[in-house]
Design a protein around this motif. Sequence first.
Motif, PDB file in Angstrom:
ATOM      1  N   PHE A  27       0.848  -1.189   0.000  1.00 37.97           N
ATOM      2  CA  PHE A  27       0.000   0.000   0.000  1.00 37.97           C
ATOM      3  C   PHE A  27       0.883   1.238   0.000  1.00 37.97           C
ATOM      4  O   PHE A  27       2.071   1.172   0.312  1.00 37.97           O
ATOM      5  CB  PHE A  27      -0.966   0.016   1.190  1.00 37.97           C
ATOM      6  CG  PHE A  27      -0.325   0.099   2.553  1.00 37.97           C
ATOM      7  CD1 PHE A  27      -0.095   1.325   3.164  1.00 37.97           C
ATOM      8  CD2 PHE A  27       0.025  -1.056   3.241  1.00 37.97           C
ATOM      9  CE1 PHE A  27       0.473   1.399   4.428  1.00 37.97           C
ATOM     10  CE2 PHE A  27       0.589  -0.997   4.506  1.00 37.97           C
ATOM     11  CZ  PHE A  27       0.814   0.233   5.103  1.00 37.97           C
ATOM     12  N   ALA A  28       0.280   2.353  -0.397  1.00 41.30           N
ATOM     13  CA  ALA A  28       0.973   3.639  -0.363  1.00 41.30           C
ATOM     14  C   ALA A  28       0.156   4.616   0.460  1.00 41.30           C
ATOM     15  O   ALA A  28      -1.069   4.604   0.421  1.00 41.30           O
ATOM     16  CB  ALA A  28       1.179   4.187  -1.766  1.00 41.30           C
ATOM     17  N   VAL A  29       0.845   5.463   1.185  1.00 41.32           N
ATOM     18  CA  VAL A  29       0.232   6.549   1.932  1.00 41.32           C
ATOM     19  C   VAL A  29       0.585   7.832   1.205  1.00 41.32           C
ATOM     20  O   VAL A  29       1.758   8.194   1.102  1.00 41.32           O
ATOM     21  CB  VAL A  29       0.740   6.602   3.388  1.00 41.32           C
ATOM     22  CG1 VAL A  29       0.106   7.770   4.137  1.00 41.32           C
ATOM     23  CG2 VAL A  29       0.487   5.290   4.103  1.00 41.32           C
ATOM     24  N   ASN A  30      -0.431   8.502   0.656  1.00 46.19           N
ATOM     25  CA  ASN A  30      -0.264   9.755  -0.069  1.00 46.19           C
ATOM     26  C   ASN A  30      -0.731  10.897   0.825  1.00 46.19           C
ATOM     27  O   ASN A  30      -1.929  11.060   1.035  1.00 46.19           O
ATOM     28  CB  ASN A  30      -1.119   9.751  -1.343  1.00 46.19           C
ATOM     29  CG  ASN A  30      -0.725   8.674  -2.313  1.00 46.19           C
ATOM     30  OD1 ASN A  30       0.122   8.878  -3.158  1.00 46.19           O
ATOM     31  ND2 ASN A  30      -1.353   7.496  -2.191  1.00 46.19           N
ATOM     32  N   LEU A  31       0.212  11.653   1.392  1.00 48.27           N
ATOM     33  CA  LEU A  31      -0.148  12.796   2.226  1.00 48.27           C
ATOM     34  C   LEU A  31      -0.579  13.933   1.304  1.00 48.27           C
ATOM     35  O   LEU A  31       0.205  14.404   0.476  1.00 48.27           O
ATOM     36  CB  LEU A  31       1.031  13.241   3.083  1.00 48.27           C
ATOM     37  CG  LEU A  31       1.529  12.209   4.099  1.00 48.27           C
ATOM     38  CD1 LEU A  31       2.866  12.630   4.671  1.00 48.27           C
ATOM     39  CD2 LEU A  31       0.517  12.026   5.189  1.00 48.27           C
ATOM     40  N   ASP A  78       2.821   6.340 -11.444  1.00 50.44           N
ATOM     41  CA  ASP A  78       3.174   5.021 -10.926  1.00 50.44           C
ATOM     42  C   ASP A  78       4.369   5.155  -9.994  1.00 50.44           C
ATOM     43  O   ASP A  78       5.371   5.792 -10.328  1.00 50.44           O
ATOM     44  CB  ASP A  78       3.522   4.060 -12.063  1.00 50.44           C
ATOM     45  CG  ASP A  78       2.313   3.694 -12.890  1.00 50.44           C
ATOM     46  OD1 ASP A  78       1.183   3.764 -12.365  1.00 50.44           O
ATOM     47  OD2 ASP A  78       2.491   3.326 -14.065  1.00 50.44           O
ATOM     48  N   GLY A  79       4.248   4.525  -8.832  1.00 51.04           N
ATOM     49  CA  GLY A  79       5.345   4.546  -7.885  1.00 51.04           C
ATOM     50  C   GLY A  79       6.376   3.480  -8.193  1.00 51.04           C
ATOM     51  O   GLY A  79       6.230   2.695  -9.144  1.00 51.04           O
ATOM     52  N   ASP A  80       7.414   3.427  -7.393  1.00 49.62           N
ATOM     53  CA  ASP A  80       8.478   2.427  -7.549  1.00 49.62           C
ATOM     54  C   ASP A  80       7.906   1.013  -7.460  1.00 49.62           C
ATOM     55  O   ASP A  80       8.432   0.088  -8.069  1.00 49.62           O
ATOM     56  CB  ASP A  80       9.551   2.610  -6.472  1.00 49.62           C
ATOM     57  CG  ASP A  80      10.277   3.938  -6.579  1.00 49.62           C
ATOM     58  OD1 ASP A  80      10.144   4.622  -7.625  1.00 49.62           O
ATOM     59  OD2 ASP A  80      10.975   4.300  -5.612  1.00 49.62           O
ATOM     60  N   THR A  81       6.834   0.852  -6.695  1.00 49.68           N
ATOM     61  CA  THR A  81       6.206  -0.454  -6.513  1.00 49.68           C
ATOM     62  C   THR A  81       5.076  -0.699  -7.514  1.00 49.68           C
ATOM     63  O   THR A  81       4.420  -1.733  -7.458  1.00 49.68           O
ATOM     64  CB  THR A  81       5.625  -0.560  -5.090  1.00 49.68           C
ATOM     65  OG1 THR A  81       4.680   0.506  -4.908  1.00 49.68           O
ATOM     66  CG2 THR A  81       6.711  -0.488  -4.033  1.00 49.68           C
ATOM     67  N   GLY A  82       4.810   0.280  -8.386  1.00 47.40           N
ATOM     68  CA  GLY A  82       3.709   0.171  -9.329  1.00 47.40           C
ATOM     69  C   GLY A  82       2.389   0.672  -8.777  1.00 47.40           C
ATOM     70  O   GLY A  82       1.366   0.645  -9.463  1.00 47.40           O
ATOM     71  N   LEU A  83       2.386   1.127  -7.522  1.00 50.97           N
ATOM     72  CA  LEU A  83       1.166   1.635  -6.907  1.00 50.97           C
ATOM     73  C   LEU A  83       0.797   2.999  -7.466  1.00 50.97           C
ATOM     74  O   LEU A  83       1.670   3.777  -7.836  1.00 50.97           O
ATOM     75  CB  LEU A  83       1.347   1.758  -5.391  1.00 50.97           C
ATOM     76  CG  LEU A  83       1.426   0.450  -4.623  1.00 50.97           C
ATOM     77  CD1 LEU A  83       1.876   0.695  -3.192  1.00 50.97           C
ATOM     78  CD2 LEU A  83       0.084  -0.253  -4.648  1.00 50.97           C
ATOM     79  N   VAL A 106       4.881  10.919   0.089  1.00 50.73           N
ATOM     80  CA  VAL A 106       4.349   9.592  -0.227  1.00 50.73           C
ATOM     81  C   VAL A 106       5.247   8.547   0.413  1.00 50.73           C
ATOM     82  O   VAL A 106       6.473   8.666   0.388  1.00 50.73           O
ATOM     83  CB  VAL A 106       4.289   9.353  -1.751  1.00 50.73           C
ATOM     84  CG1 VAL A 106       3.867   7.918  -2.060  1.00 50.73           C
ATOM     85  CG2 VAL A 106       3.347  10.333  -2.430  1.00 50.73           C
ATOM     86  N   PHE A 107       4.603   7.518   0.971  1.00 49.54           N
ATOM     87  CA  PHE A 107       5.320   6.372   1.526  1.00 49.54           C
ATOM     88  C   PHE A 107       4.790   5.121   0.848  1.00 49.54           C
ATOM     89  O   PHE A 107       3.607   4.798   0.985  1.00 49.54           O
ATOM     90  CB  PHE A 107       5.112   6.277   3.037  1.00 49.54           C
ATOM     91  CG  PHE A 107       5.523   7.523   3.763  1.00 49.54           C
ATOM     92  CD1 PHE A 107       6.833   7.706   4.151  1.00 49.54           C
ATOM     93  CD2 PHE A 107       4.600   8.525   4.027  1.00 49.54           C
ATOM     94  CE1 PHE A 107       7.224   8.872   4.798  1.00 49.54           C
ATOM     95  CE2 PHE A 107       4.966   9.690   4.674  1.00 49.54           C
ATOM     96  CZ  PHE A 107       6.286   9.866   5.064  1.00 49.54           C
ATOM     97  N   GLU A 108       5.646   4.420   0.110  1.00 48.74           N
ATOM     98  CA  GLU A 108       5.264   3.149  -0.501  1.00 48.74           C
ATOM     99  C   GLU A 108       5.703   2.046   0.456  1.00 48.74           C
ATOM    100  O   GLU A 108       6.848   2.039   0.914  1.00 48.74           O
ATOM    101  CB  GLU A 108       5.936   2.986  -1.856  1.00 48.74           C
ATOM    102  CG  GLU A 108       5.486   4.027  -2.870  1.00 48.74           C
ATOM    103  CD  GLU A 108       6.157   3.849  -4.211  1.00 48.74           C
ATOM    104  OE1 GLU A 108       5.845   2.844  -4.888  1.00 48.74           O
ATOM    105  OE2 GLU A 108       6.996   4.697  -4.566  1.00 48.74           O
ATOM    106  N   CYS A 109       4.787   1.120   0.725  1.00 53.36           N
ATOM    107  CA  CYS A 109       5.014   0.157   1.803  1.00 53.36           C
ATOM    108  C   CYS A 109       4.708  -1.273   1.401  1.00 53.36           C
ATOM    109  O   CYS A 109       3.736  -1.537   0.686  1.00 53.36           O
ATOM    110  CB  CYS A 109       4.108   0.491   2.989  1.00 53.36           C
ATOM    111  SG  CYS A 109       4.303   2.150   3.641  1.00 53.36           S
ATOM    112  N   ALA A 164      10.158   6.521  -0.259  1.00 52.21           N
ATOM    113  CA  ALA A 164       9.560   7.733   0.293  1.00 52.21           C
ATOM    114  C   ALA A 164       9.874   8.883  -0.645  1.00 52.21           C
ATOM    115  O   ALA A 164      10.990   8.995  -1.160  1.00 52.21           O
ATOM    116  CB  ALA A 164      10.098   8.021   1.690  1.00 52.21           C
ATOM    117  N   HIS A 165       8.868   9.713  -0.887  1.00 51.79           N
ATOM    118  CA  HIS A 165       9.001  10.850  -1.795  1.00 51.79           C
ATOM    119  C   HIS A 165       8.494  12.102  -1.089  1.00 51.79           C
ATOM    120  O   HIS A 165       7.501  12.039  -0.370  1.00 51.79           O
ATOM    121  CB  HIS A 165       8.185  10.618  -3.068  1.00 51.79           C
ATOM    122  CG  HIS A 165       8.375   9.259  -3.665  1.00 51.79           C
ATOM    123  ND1 HIS A 165       9.435   8.947  -4.469  1.00 51.79           N
ATOM    124  CD2 HIS A 165       7.641   8.122  -3.535  1.00 51.79           C
ATOM    125  CE1 HIS A 165       9.349   7.676  -4.831  1.00 51.79           C
ATOM    126  NE2 HIS A 165       8.272   7.150  -4.275  1.00 51.79           N
TER     127      HIS A 165
END
Length: 171
Positions: free
Chosen positions: A74-78, A109-114, A123-126, A147-148
């Motif tokens: 999951f990703a947390v998008n602040l 798309d994030g590093d994890t594809g999220l 952003v925190f990809e987890c 983390a971005h």
Amino acid sequence: MNAMAKPPVRVEDFLAAMGLAATGVSVVTTDGPHGRFGLTVSAVSSVSAEPPLVLVCINRKSPAVAAVEGNGIFAVNLLSAAHRAYAETFSGRPREGRPFDFSNHDWRDGDTGLPLVADATAVFECDLHDRLDAGTHRIFIGRVVAAHQGAADPLVYCNRAFRRIVTHEGL
């Protein structure tokens, strides 16, 4: 009398008091074989820096719970103060468009594809690290794998309204 022997506070009183706590607003996203979901949450917190862990709380009635568990990521998008429409869409109450619809907003798309909010405050990809139930919610603990940082001020929720942070001289 032992404090533990007292009955819990009335739900209405608890909600009224908690409503005065200013919290950041995030959209938690997941994608994978168990579906693509996004959900507005205000219960996000750092757990640990070593290893980097964050937690999010999601109502167990939400289909996002099964998706996060099944997808394992999951990703947390602040959200920034400019992202009120994201918060409304993913809380199920958009002013325009359909609830929980990714097509009305800008994603990357994030590093994890999220799916990540294109210009989020942070952003925190987890990877899913752990989970536990507490009351009506499931607490997900994520191991942060990316983390971005953005530059915009965060969106805040307090007293049942979206707000923005204003800096005052002398504080």
